[in-house]
Design an enzyme around this catalytic site. Sequence first.
Site, PDB file in Angstrom:
ATOM      1  N   TYR A  92       0.821  -1.203   0.000  1.00  0.00           N
ATOM      2  CA  TYR A  92       0.000   0.000   0.000  1.00  0.00           C
ATOM      3  C   TYR A  92       0.868   1.272   0.000  1.00  0.00           C
ATOM      4  O   TYR A  92       0.367   2.352   0.241  1.00  0.00           O
ATOM      5  CB  TYR A  92      -0.937  -0.006   1.205  1.00  0.00           C
ATOM      6  CG  TYR A  92      -1.891  -1.195   1.216  1.00  0.00           C
ATOM      7  CD1 TYR A  92      -2.900  -1.307   0.260  1.00  0.00           C
ATOM      8  CD2 TYR A  92      -1.778  -2.203   2.174  1.00  0.00           C
ATOM      9  CE1 TYR A  92      -3.765  -2.390   0.255  1.00  0.00           C
ATOM     10  CE2 TYR A  92      -2.642  -3.290   2.179  1.00  0.00           C
ATOM     11  CZ  TYR A  92      -3.642  -3.376   1.215  1.00  0.00           C
ATOM     12  OH  TYR A  92      -4.514  -4.446   1.211  1.00  0.00           O
ATOM     13  N   TYR A 469     -11.230  -1.173   0.319  1.00  0.00           N
ATOM     14  CA  TYR A 469     -11.175  -0.721   1.717  1.00  0.00           C
ATOM     15  C   TYR A 469      -9.860  -0.031   2.039  1.00  0.00           C
ATOM     16  O   TYR A 469      -9.727   0.611   3.080  1.00  0.00           O
ATOM     17  CB  TYR A 469     -11.410  -1.902   2.666  1.00  0.00           C
ATOM     18  CG  TYR A 469     -10.172  -2.625   3.161  1.00  0.00           C
ATOM     19  CD1 TYR A 469      -9.515  -3.550   2.357  1.00  0.00           C
ATOM     20  CD2 TYR A 469      -9.648  -2.373   4.430  1.00  0.00           C
ATOM     21  CE1 TYR A 469      -8.390  -4.210   2.803  1.00  0.00           C
ATOM     22  CE2 TYR A 469      -8.525  -3.022   4.881  1.00  0.00           C
ATOM     23  CZ  TYR A 469      -7.883  -3.940   4.067  1.00  0.00           C
ATOM     24  OH  TYR A 469      -6.758  -4.575   4.515  1.00  0.00           O
ATOM     25  N   ARG A 470      -8.908  -0.101   1.120  1.00  0.00           N
ATOM     26  CA  ARG A 470      -7.558   0.374   1.422  1.00  0.00           C
ATOM     27  C   ARG A 470      -6.815   0.336   0.099  1.00  0.00           C
ATOM     28  O   ARG A 470      -7.148  -0.466  -0.773  1.00  0.00           O
ATOM     29  CB  ARG A 470      -6.939  -0.625   2.397  1.00  0.00           C
ATOM     30  CG  ARG A 470      -5.585  -0.325   2.975  1.00  0.00           C
ATOM     31  CD  ARG A 470      -5.263  -1.459   3.938  1.00  0.00           C
ATOM     32  NE  ARG A 470      -4.028  -1.262   4.667  1.00  0.00           N
ATOM     33  CZ  ARG A 470      -3.536  -2.142   5.528  1.00  0.00           C
ATOM     34  NH1 ARG A 470      -4.174  -3.277   5.743  1.00  0.00           N
ATOM     35  NH2 ARG A 470      -2.420  -1.901   6.186  1.00  0.00           N
TER      36      ARG A 470
END
Lengths: 524, 204
Positions: A92, A469-470
């Site tokens: 991420y 969600y991310r």
Amino acid sequence: MDAVLPPGIKREQFASLVADLQKVVGREFVFTDTQWELPAYNDAYLTTPAELHQPSAAVAPANVEELQRVLEVARHYKAPLWTTSTGKNFAYGGPAPRKAGYIVLDLKRMNRILEVNEKHGYAVVEPGVSYMDLYRHLQKIGSKLWVDCAAPGWGGVLPNMTEHGVGYTPYGDHVTMQCGMEVMLADGTLVQTGMGAMPGSQTNHLYKYGFGPSVDGLFTQSNFGVVTKVGMWLMPEPPGYRPYMITFEKESDLHAITEVLRPLKVNMLIPAVAMTVEMLWEAAVQVTRRDYYTGKGPIPDSVRKKMRSDLKIGAWNFYGALYGPPPMMDNTWEVIRDAFASIPGAKFYFDEDRAKDDVAWQYRKKLGAGIPNMTEYNVMNWIPNGAHIDFSPISPVTGVDATKQYELIRDRCNKAGFDYCGEVAVGWRDMHHIFCLTFDRNDAKEKARANKLFGDLVDAAAAAGYGEYRTHLDFMDRIAGTYNWNDSALLRMHEKVKDAVDPSGILSPGKMGIWPKSMRKGRA
Amino acid sequence: MSVTLSSRRTFLQATVRGGAALPLFTSLGMAGSALAGNVSDAENNSLCLFEADATMGADMAVGVRQLGLAYQTVTLDDASGWSAMLDTLSTAHGRALAVLGRPATVFAVRSLLERDWRVVLEARHHRQAAEQMRHEFTGLEAPMTQLSGWVDRVSDPAQYAVVLASMKSGEFTSGNERKTLDLTSPAWPGGDFVSLLAWPKGVV
């Protein structure tokens, strides 16, 4: 790599800024050397040029007092900071900032475990405490409390929670298990949320909501403040723990697995986050692609069949665990077994049925008991120079949605020449689908393909009503743009909050698509 | 075998270059008494962090210890093993580090080093063809030059690890310019590996 400057700051101002930061934290904890120091803040898993995320400097305060003064310096120069804690948010973005020139605010030195409350079952930690740190501490003091860790276990307790991470025990929904938060706002104000707002409160980490609006969520996946301390509920060691694995023979079984699973989860017979893992994920933690296939493109079915046979895994592999007194576990198991036995070909395993050197089983077994490990990192050995970004959409827990989402990802993934490697995690009422898009980080063309595939997936998922969600730094704006109901009312509200609590726009500009006014373009 | 033991490093390099002492650890066992005088010196300079992997040679730990080098197993799979490594690193300030393991493991270890060490050399070792290993080095010229002379003679990761560990930081005057170098050797057993040489902050 050449040095870069923070946006809008001239070289001489930057020198002065660095000197001011050094006065706060000491020369040792301001990092500007592009060869030896700043590479530690790069994202090794980028699919875009590293220059886009190169920091100008990093600063590591040791405590809230130093943090307060760092923010004062940043406000003075209007220098953007990018907050990172343990810095392990790989897939991420890792510790890298959203844009080039930001100064990384590294909170690794704020790593105290402030309290472990055995009676009430919680711990209070600072941002730099990893799951491994907390686990080691609990072991050292002889605690009977469990950690609920991410995989891999070097991640941070606080930052994983603020990123909405999940774990693998019944306490796996980390945001739900957070209670009590200390936040520093951009102006240096220190805020205690919930019951902590009352001086002398005895329930700061026992009751989440306090009095009035509950604001803790505003500081997760956000850039409205710097979270400096949280309470996390910890699970008491249960009287019994019996992990199990169920393998399923066919790819098409995902539909039935999900349908069987939903009532078991909703009725809490499966208390932990329930993991249904596709076979390549299982394989990648223990073998390499080259062990089985050296051709290009997705692995053919004949090879996949051999892998399943060799590794004694299914096309899908369900991991769960029973917790509690043995009679209770026995009863619960009967219900679970009978439910999944309705799927032809389902095979059931307990610890004694799996080999001691079964890497996939052994690490899942540890995760279910809150024992941190790094085994899942082996997925990066799957291909040479392995790197990954994770595509993680949410769906309802239905067979139709699981299959639709799986096929949506698998087909695009295979068409782009990548292996599908994924798992679905079922929480209270939702399903997180984690697609680990693995690529060769030394292959520019493959990185470009991965980047394009990821963008295509975002669009295709949004068109089907699935939101992530991310996400990785490079896709924050794009995904924020898919949450656009009523003319992006939610994003515009986020921006109003941002402007109110961080008018200088110094805290993590662009995090999750939220930009301060000074850097906002094209939005009213 | 005729070896001048002017330093542990020259001994090791001569041992590997000469190819006269394979398997290496048997030879080192024979030379144990000769090495004893340098043990404390070496312990002050080198710490080996090697992944416990069957393909790297079961006797590697024994062999490295016979050289008087501090040794710590690296593992991704076990909390206590990871904890032991963290403990070792926390007390290893000022030492050079040699790290060897599978790519994901070394990547993980590397990300723990930035505060106290500088990675002066990184190498990716991967099988290029059935009989050939390719070694891709990135880093400072001085240690790279030292390594380049014998890589083609090394026949397995354990031998490589021992020589890597002997590259003491104090023996090089280094510029900071980074170079790359590709070399080949006979194929090693096992899969792909990555190695690191890290020197304490301040040396570079």
